[in-house]
Write a protein that holds these residues in place. Structure first.
Motif, PDB file in Angstrom:
ATOM      1  N   ALA A 212       0.830  -1.209   0.000  1.00 54.24           N
ATOM      2  CA  ALA A 212       0.000   0.000   0.000  1.00 54.24           C
ATOM      3  C   ALA A 212       0.864   1.258   0.000  1.00 54.24           C
ATOM      4  CB  ALA A 212      -0.932  -0.008   1.207  1.00 54.24           C
ATOM      5  N   ALA A 213       1.979   1.213   0.701  1.00 50.49           N
ATOM      6  CA  ALA A 213       2.856   2.373   0.792  1.00 50.49           C
ATOM      7  C   ALA A 213       3.706   2.584  -0.454  1.00 50.49           C
ATOM      8  CB  ALA A 213       3.758   2.240   2.017  1.00 50.49           C
ATOM      9  N   HIS A 214       4.182   1.492  -1.050  1.00 47.03           N
ATOM     10  CA  HIS A 214       5.160   1.608  -2.138  1.00 47.03           C
ATOM     11  C   HIS A 214       4.633   1.199  -3.504  1.00 47.03           C
ATOM     12  CE1 HIS A 214       8.168   2.472   0.884  1.00 47.03           C
ATOM     13  NE2 HIS A 214       7.765   1.394   1.547  1.00 47.03           N
ATOM     14  N   LEU A 215       3.624   0.354  -3.541  1.00 49.49           N
ATOM     15  CA  LEU A 215       3.038  -0.119  -4.795  1.00 49.49           C
ATOM     16  C   LEU A 215       1.520  -0.077  -4.691  1.00 49.49           C
ATOM     17  CD1 LEU A 215       5.282  -3.300  -5.150  1.00 49.49           C
ATOM     18  CD2 LEU A 215       5.507  -1.216  -6.498  1.00 49.49           C
ATOM     19  N   PRO A 216       0.944   1.109  -4.586  1.00 48.41           N
ATOM     20  CA  PRO A 216      -0.496   1.189  -4.318  1.00 48.41           C
ATOM     21  C   PRO A 216      -1.365   0.482  -5.349  1.00 48.41           C
ATOM     22  CG  PRO A 216       0.453   3.379  -4.721  1.00 48.41           C
ATOM     23  CD  PRO A 216       1.570   2.402  -4.672  1.00 48.41           C
ATOM     24  N   GLU A 217      -0.928   0.439  -6.596  1.00 53.42           N
ATOM     25  CA  GLU A 217      -1.719  -0.247  -7.613  1.00 53.42           C
ATOM     26  C   GLU A 217      -1.711  -1.764  -7.442  1.00 53.42           C
ATOM     27  OE1 GLU A 217       2.424   0.335  -9.139  1.00 53.42           O
ATOM     28  OE2 GLU A 217       0.963   1.604  -8.163  1.00 53.42           O
ATOM     29  N   TRP A 218      -0.801  -2.284  -6.651  1.00 55.73           N
ATOM     30  CA  TRP A 218      -0.697  -3.722  -6.384  1.00 55.73           C
ATOM     31  C   TRP A 218      -1.227  -4.101  -5.003  1.00 55.73           C
ATOM     32  CZ3 TRP A 218       1.112  -7.686  -9.450  1.00 55.73           C
ATOM     33  CH2 TRP A 218       1.655  -7.294 -10.684  1.00 55.73           C
ATOM     34  N   ALA A 219      -1.665  -3.133  -4.237  1.00 51.74           N
ATOM     35  CA  ALA A 219      -2.021  -3.372  -2.837  1.00 51.74           C
ATOM     36  C   ALA A 219      -3.052  -4.484  -2.660  1.00 51.74           C
ATOM     37  CB  ALA A 219      -2.521  -2.084  -2.203  1.00 51.74           C
ATOM     38  N   ASP A 220      -4.002  -4.605  -3.557  1.00 50.84           N
ATOM     39  CA  ASP A 220      -5.045  -5.624  -3.414  1.00 50.84           C
ATOM     40  C   ASP A 220      -4.670  -6.986  -3.979  1.00 50.84           C
ATOM     41  OD1 ASP A 220      -6.699  -3.782  -2.185  1.00 50.84           O
ATOM     42  OD2 ASP A 220      -7.649  -3.170  -4.065  1.00 50.84           O
ATOM     43  N   VAL A 221      -3.587  -7.071  -4.746  1.00 54.64           N
ATOM     44  CA  VAL A 221      -3.244  -8.344  -5.393  1.00 54.64           C
ATOM     45  C   VAL A 221      -1.908  -8.924  -4.954  1.00 54.64           C
ATOM     46  CG1 VAL A 221      -4.634  -7.943  -7.449  1.00 54.64           C
ATOM     47  CG2 VAL A 221      -2.280  -7.147  -7.398  1.00 54.64           C
ATOM     48  N   LEU A 222      -1.059  -8.127  -4.304  1.00 58.78           N
ATOM     49  CA  LEU A 222       0.257  -8.619  -3.894  1.00 58.78           C
ATOM     50  C   LEU A 222       0.123  -9.383  -2.581  1.00 58.78           C
ATOM     51  CD1 LEU A 222       3.192  -8.752  -4.672  1.00 58.78           C
ATOM     52  CD2 LEU A 222       3.579  -6.666  -3.377  1.00 58.78           C
ATOM     53  N   THR A 223       0.239 -10.700  -2.677  1.00 54.12           N
ATOM     54  CA  THR A 223       0.150 -11.580  -1.518  1.00 54.12           C
ATOM     55  C   THR A 223       1.447 -12.375  -1.414  1.00 54.12           C
ATOM     56  OG1 THR A 223      -0.743 -13.422  -2.802  1.00 54.12           O
ATOM     57  CG2 THR A 223      -2.342 -11.853  -1.868  1.00 54.12           C
ATOM     58  N   PRO A 224       1.699 -13.029  -0.291  1.00 50.35           N
ATOM     59  CA  PRO A 224       2.890 -13.878  -0.212  1.00 50.35           C
ATOM     60  C   PRO A 224       2.928 -14.927  -1.326  1.00 50.35           C
ATOM     61  CG  PRO A 224       2.017 -13.530   1.977  1.00 50.35           C
ATOM     62  CD  PRO A 224       1.020 -12.944   1.015  1.00 50.35           C
ATOM     63  N   HIS A 225       1.763 -15.457  -1.697  1.00 48.94           N
ATOM     64  CA  HIS A 225       1.701 -16.464  -2.754  1.00 48.94           C
ATOM     65  C   HIS A 225       2.126 -15.873  -4.105  1.00 48.94           C
ATOM     66  CE1 HIS A 225       0.381 -20.246  -4.509  1.00 48.94           C
ATOM     67  NE2 HIS A 225      -0.229 -19.555  -5.446  1.00 48.94           N
ATOM     68  N   VAL A 226       1.616 -14.701  -4.434  1.00 47.55           N
ATOM     69  CA  VAL A 226       1.990 -14.030  -5.688  1.00 47.55           C
ATOM     70  C   VAL A 226       3.476 -13.698  -5.675  1.00 47.55           C
ATOM     71  CG1 VAL A 226       1.677 -11.899  -7.023  1.00 47.55           C
ATOM     72  CG2 VAL A 226      -0.319 -13.126  -6.150  1.00 47.55           C
TER      73      VAL A 226
END
Length: 108
Positions: free
Chosen positions: A32-46
């Motif tokens: 959320a702080a550094h890659l806001p466009e990825w905040a909802d999709v960046l998970t440990p699995h991804v």
């Protein structure tokens, strides 16, 4: 703030292992702080998929990646890998260049 802590120190001096949920929350905050466009999709699995693919593309040995991820079976590691459509051609071209360079060194 560290993203992937292996332990947490409490104010009383005791130490505890960091759990999965703590890592998920830390990753979500960092995204959320550094890659806001990825905040909802960046998970440990991804992140595991991305890192596995990038390490392999950069030349890391598949067995080393397996050990890094802690997989018992190489097939599990391979499920995390995604390669480009030109992977075979790129590997062949790199191998040919490597061989040509070695042969050139022998001529001297």
């Amino acid at each position: 703030m560290a993203l992937l802590w292996s332990e947490r120190k409490h104010t009383d001096g005791s130490v505890a292992r960091v759990g999965d949920e703590t890592l998920r929350v830390a990753l979500a905050r960092a995204a959320a702080a550094h890659l806001p466009e990825w905040a909802d999709v960046l998970t440990p699995h991804v992140l595991r998929h991305f890192c596995t693919s990038r390490l392999y593309q950069q030349g890391m040995d598949l067995i080393a990646i397996q050990q890094l991820l802690g997989h018992a079976w190489i097939a599990t590691t391979m499920k995390y890998m995604h390669v480009t459509g030109t992977h075979i051609e790129d590997a062949w071209a790199a191998g040919q260049q490597h061989a040509a360079t070695r042969l050139e060194g022998l001529r001297r």
